[in-house]
Design a protein around this motif. Structure first.
Motif, short mmCIF file in Angstrom:
data_model
loop_
_atom_site.label_atom_id
_atom_site.label_comp_id
_atom_site.label_asym_id
_atom_site.label_seq_id
_atom_site.Cartn_x
_atom_site.Cartn_y
_atom_site.Cartn_z
N LEU A 1 44.64 28.64 41.44
CA LEU A 1 45.24 29.32 42.60
C LEU A 1 46.18 30.42 42.13
O LEU A 1 46.16 31.53 42.69
N ALA A 2 46.96 30.16 41.10
CA ALA A 2 47.86 31.19 40.55
C ALA A 2 47.05 32.38 40.02
O ALA A 2 47.43 33.53 40.25
N ASP A 3 45.94 32.11 39.34
CA ASP A 3 45.09 33.20 38.83
C ASP A 3 44.52 34.03 39.97
O ASP A 3 44.44 35.25 39.88
N ARG A 4 44.12 33.37 41.07
CA ARG A 4 43.62 34.11 42.22
C ARG A 4 44.71 35.01 42.80
O ARG A 4 44.46 36.16 43.15
N ALA A 5 45.94 34.48 42.91
CA ALA A 5 47.04 35.28 43.45
C ALA A 5 47.33 36.47 42.54
O ALA A 5 47.56 37.58 43.02
N LYS A 6 47.30 36.25 41.22
CA LYS A 6 47.51 37.35 40.27
C LYS A 6 46.46 38.43 40.48
O LYS A 6 46.77 39.62 40.49
N GLY A 7 45.20 38.01 40.61
CA GLY A 7 44.13 38.96 40.81
C GLY A 7 44.30 39.76 42.09
O GLY A 7 44.09 40.98 42.13
N MET A 8 44.72 39.09 43.15
CA MET A 8 44.91 39.78 44.43
C MET A 8 46.09 40.75 44.38
O MET A 8 46.12 41.73 45.10
N LEU A 9 47.05 40.48 43.49
CA LEU A 9 48.19 41.38 43.30
C LEU A 9 47.89 42.49 42.31
O LEU A 9 48.69 43.39 42.13
N GLY A 10 46.74 42.39 41.61
CA GLY A 10 46.38 43.40 40.62
C GLY A 10 47.09 43.20 39.30
O GLY A 10 47.21 44.14 38.51
N ILE A 11 47.54 42.00 39.03
CA ILE A 11 48.22 41.69 37.77
C ILE A 11 47.16 41.48 36.69
O ILE A 11 46.24 40.68 36.89
N PRO A 12 47.27 42.18 35.54
CA PRO A 12 46.28 41.99 34.47
C PRO A 12 46.19 40.52 34.05
O PRO A 12 47.20 39.82 33.97
#
Length: 119
Positions: A60-71
């Motif tokens: 879930l954290a990885d999905r949130a990072k992706g949605m925020l555009g975090i590498p």
């Protein structure tokens, strides 16, 4: 201007995603601690549950990072509906007894021996 943006100065969807990211990372960390505690107590089934929960929180954290555009973050697919990888249900944890309303549970001082039941 969005009312939430007026209060925080941050777009609501960014604030919300950051909040989910924070809590998912905190949840993954907590699950690791709980899994170690369960392993130390010799409860492999509960340890497996906490490991599984930690993996789900990290995803879930990885999905949130992706949605925020975090590498490093990936927009993962939606999790499948239903039982995930044969996980443990609340009924399994409670000894097969489904949880009921809170008023069905006696206060701790009314249980036999005055303390919590340790199955």
């Amino acid at each position: 201007m969005d009312p939430g943006e007026q209060i925080t100065g941050t777009r609501d969807e960014h604030y919300n995603l950051i909040s989910v990211l924070y809590h998912a990372l905190q949840g993954a960390d907590n699950c690791t601690t709980y899994a170690f505690d369960a392993e130390a107590a010799g409860d492999a089934r509960l340890a497996a549950f906490f490991h599984e929960a930690g993996v789900m929180q990290a995803q879930l954290a990885d999905r949130a990072k992706g949605m925020l555009g975090i590498p490093g973050g990936e927009i993962a697919p939606e999790p499948p509906p239903g039982d995930l990888a044969g996980g443990i249900s609340p009924g399994d944890i409670s000894g097969g007894i489904p949880p009921g309303p809170a008023d069905d549970v006696p206060p701790p001082d009314e249980t036999a021996g005055g303390g919590p039941h340790t199955g």
